[in-house]
Design an enzyme around this catalytic site. Structure first.
Site, PDB file in Angstrom:
ATOM      1  N   CYS A   1     -57.847 -22.732  36.618  1.00 55.95           N
ATOM      2  CA  CYS A   1     -56.761 -21.780  36.327  1.00 55.95           C
ATOM      3  C   CYS A   1     -57.163 -20.770  35.260  1.00 55.95           C
ATOM      4  CB  CYS A   1     -55.494 -22.534  35.936  1.00 55.95           C
ATOM      5  SG  CYS A   1     -55.704 -23.723  34.594  1.00 55.95           S
ATOM      6  N   TYR A   2     -57.585 -21.238  34.098  1.00 57.50           N
ATOM      7  CA  TYR A   2     -58.070 -20.308  33.074  1.00 57.50           C
ATOM      8  C   TYR A   2     -59.278 -19.497  33.556  1.00 57.50           C
ATOM      9  CZ  TYR A   2     -55.326 -22.493  29.238  1.00 57.50           C
ATOM     10  OH  TYR A   2     -54.332 -22.952  28.397  1.00 57.50           O
TER      11      TYR A   2
END
EC number: 1.2.1.38
Length: 335
Positions: A155-156
């Site tokens: 996600c990051y």
């Protein structure tokens, strides 16, 4: 219709996958699975997630002992499982001609020592690490089309790389100054399992994993350069906002920066570029988009990116990769 399974379906990402795949015209969701010791086994998924009532009418089944027989029933599987679990499951499904879309970190970096250092287990499948394709959909489409093992980007790392890759690919950044990524995620990024550190009532706004978060080497490896990455946990449910500071080369203009972003994403419908203002979590939550804007002053650039961590940062990107792998429109079933 492609017969499809989700393993780890009781988590937030698994539920998002179930919702997307049920509505998808080309995938038939045939089974939702959890571990044999899960407290959720045998429950309808709509009992855990009431928003899925009358939409996903399947129960959560315990994974059978005979995984090879299960693998033979499906065309593809989405693994929304812990890293060590995906590490062991992927080879079984691949051996039975079942394509694997893994949302864990188990196959994202082709360096066996990476897993010992950052994930705490010894990787047993270096041949699969070499074959796995990194599922950053906007940038690795050609490779995704050819692979049966897609390691969906974290996600990051997704929002960070989407913000920085156009600048790096076009050689616009000063290499003497490392890009600094400060990113804030909602508590859903920590998963559904109860924990005091991610309890909504305990979280305010705090950094974690300073200088040792496993997403730092993932980002750096796939960008091809070092970065400084500091994640934060925020008191909201879902979404990621990343604010990235970098330095441009001395002769780089705003027009060159703008051109780099437009060239990269003009035909990528799930990346939205802002001409005015900056992205917010409100603009992207419950959507499959990554929104990006930038500002330049005195050769320094600030890029702001936002995404829903459970969708563009996980489930939606996994389905985007599956669409690409099977030759469908990349956004089919997503928008």
């Amino acid at each position: 219709m492609l017969k499809t399974l989700i393993i780890g379906a009781s988590g937030y990402t698994g539920a998002e996958l179930a919702k997307i795949l049920t509505k998808h015209p080309n995938f038939e969701l045939c089974g939702l699975y959890v571990s044999a010791n899960s407290l959720d086994k045998d429950k309808p998924i709509s009992e855990i997630y009431p928003q899925l009532k009358h939409l996903v009418d399947l129960s959560l089944q315990a994974l059978p002992d005979d995984l090879h027989s299960l693998a033979k029933t499906a065309d593809c599987v989405f693994l929304a499982t812990a890293h060590e679990v995906s590490h062991q499951l992927a080879p079984i499904f691949l051996a039975n001609q079942c394509k694997v879309f893994d949302l864990s970190g188990a196959y994202r970096v082709d360096q066996a020592e990476f897993y010992t250092k950052y994930y705490g287990f010894a990787h047993q499948y270096p041949d699969l690490l070499a074959k796995a394709v990194y599922g950053l959909a906007e940038w690795n489409e050609a490779q995704i089309k050819q692979s049966d093992l897609i390691a969906v980007a974290g996600c990051y790392p997704t929002v960070s790389q989407l913000c920085l890759k156009p600048l790096i690919i076009n050689d616009l950044l000063d290499e003497e100054q490392l890009p600094v990524i400060n990113a804030v995620s909602g508590v859903s990024g920590a998963g559904r399992k109860a924990s005091l550190t991610s309890s909504f009532c305990e979280v305010s706004l705090n950094p974690y994993g300073v200088f040792n978060h496993r997403h730092q080497p993932e980002i750096a490896t796939h960008l091809g350069r070092e970065i400084i990455f500091t994640p934060h946990l925020g008191n909201f449910k879902r979404g990621i906002l990343a604010t990235i500071t970098a330095k441009l080369k001395a002769d780089v203009t705003v027009e060159q920066v703008q051109s780099a972003f437009v060239q990269a994403y003009q035909d990528k419908p799930l990346v939205r570029l802002y001409e005015q203002g900056f992205p917010s979590i409100k603009a992207v939550e419950f959507t499959p988009y990554c929104d990006i804007a930038f500002a330049v002053q005195d050769q320094h650039i600030i890029i702001v990116g936002a995404e829903d961590n459970l969708l563009k940062g996980a489930a939606a990107q996994a389905v985007q990769c599956a669409n690409i792998r099977y030759g469908f429109d990349p956004v089919l079933g997503l928008i």
